[in-house]
Design an enzyme around this catalytic site. Sequence first.
Site, short mmCIF file in Angstrom:
data_model
loop_
_atom_site.label_atom_id
_atom_site.label_comp_id
_atom_site.label_asym_id
_atom_site.label_seq_id
_atom_site.Cartn_x
_atom_site.Cartn_y
_atom_site.Cartn_z
N ASP A 159 -7.14 4.41 -4.40
CA ASP A 159 -7.78 4.24 -3.10
C ASP A 159 -8.38 5.61 -2.76
O ASP A 159 -8.60 6.41 -3.70
CB ASP A 159 -6.76 3.79 -2.03
CG ASP A 159 -7.40 3.35 -0.73
OD1 ASP A 159 -7.92 2.22 -0.67
OD2 ASP A 159 -7.41 4.13 0.25
N LYS A 193 0.86 -1.18 0.00
CA LYS A 193 0.00 0.00 0.00
C LYS A 193 0.90 1.22 0.00
O LYS A 193 2.05 1.15 0.45
CB LYS A 193 -0.88 0.01 1.26
CG LYS A 193 -2.11 0.86 1.12
CD LYS A 193 -3.24 0.13 0.42
CE LYS A 193 -4.41 1.06 0.16
NZ LYS A 193 -5.59 0.33 -0.32
#
Length: 452
Positions: A172, A132
């Site tokens: 995201d 991430k």
Amino acid sequence: MVTKTTHRKEVDQFMVGLRKRNPYETEFHQAVEEVVEAVMPWYLQHEEYRNERILERVTEPDRIVSFRITWETDTSDIEVNRGWRVQFNHVLGPYKGGLRFHPTVNQSVLKFLGFEQIFKNSLTGLPMGGAKGGSNFDPKGKSDREVMRFCQSFMSELHRHIGEDIDIPAGDIGVGSREISYLFAQYMRMRNRWAGVITGKSLAYGGSEVRREATGYGCVYFCENMLNHFGDSLRNKNVAISGSGNVAIYAAEKALQMGARVITLSDSGGFVHIKNGINEDQLKFVQDLKERRRGRISEFADKYRGVDFHANLRPWDVSCQVAMPCATQNELDAKDAKSLIGNGVIAVSEGANMPLTVEAVHMFADRKVLHAPGKASNAGGVAVSGLEQSQNSIRFSWSREEVDRRLRTIMAEIHQQCILHGAEIGHVDYVTGANVAGFKKVADTMIAYGVL
Ligand code: NDP
């Protein structure tokens, strides 16, 4: 023999060490504790994993890259932000996971998200490791040109660390199709090559059908699977959804298509209550409001009768049978869980990552509410990202029907894995099922690779 007490004692012992090694990273602690709590009874029964110290190894990221991002505003002021890429674990495939641009982003948040991503990607059955990244940059209120300059500066550093067989980022919170286009273009400029190095691309240049919708659709498919397993369905259910971003909008669209009534949406300013359920035209209005005009959800209530706006509140006091938290972490706490349970909620399907506090998770478990953790129910996004990579590799695009069919199949298979590891008499503990299923595959592969 594993008892409740030994199980709790082992979890606490492990967490003491983890907190000491990662001080102040509260979101990371929370994500790890959820996994450790769920897998510990099973872990204690399997000496082979303990001997290999899998828990200690899997909670330590492979590496974290942190960098400075300098960019110029439209008024020629210089701004400085911080960027990260947490490459957590790649035993199952190249690192894969989104980029988040939001002022609350820090290393702890990205470590929690990267850690979750390992097991989520494992559940999809596709060859993807967990990662991430992101920045504390806030795209809100910035012009397109400012966002472009920021993305270019961000990718000027990130390009060194990614690649189609190394690490493939996606979107995201705060990173949608506009940001993906700027990031991808800068990668091409810096490396002088077109490669499927980012997913969530537009259809015109290598994106996949259904990627935009995949997380929200997948969350609804998973929920339908849960309800079907107990002889029920979403039809005619009142569904409360939080958020009005990518995940929330497409969860609402699919829930509507499946005959449910979507009665709430929200953003960081408050929530809207649509008493009779949102209709297609209204949903299109919200889609345009959020995706193109970048407006506030309160404007939706201003436009339509029968839609009330509740400033600075979350939607969980509204009476519903199904709740889909699709905004952000820790957006549903013990008070909200109590209210939902009091109002007769039967299923909670997480669109967001870790939207429930630990206390809320325990309350739903105690009351046997069907509760799908994000690593299972929101895996549709990364699954279709994986399918986008496959299509890029073979230089071909599958039809919308084909991608949607594959997405449905993947969500149904994840649901089956949860049952395999989480079935109880008359109930399924989806939190345990998803965590054990996701963890086991990673652990077995780590053992097969030897001591790395
Ligand atoms: P978006 O940026 O498109 O939308 C986020 C939504 O959540 C917005 O409505 C935003 O409101 C709201 N929100 C964000 N932060 C807060 C906050 N602190 N309090 C209240 N509301 C907030 O993001 P996505 O829809 O892509 O992501 C939503 C969640 O789903 C995240 O947890 C993400 O990690 C998860 N997820 C996303 C995937 C994807 O494919 N996009 C895949 C898997 C999980 P506002 O505009 O006012 O900030």
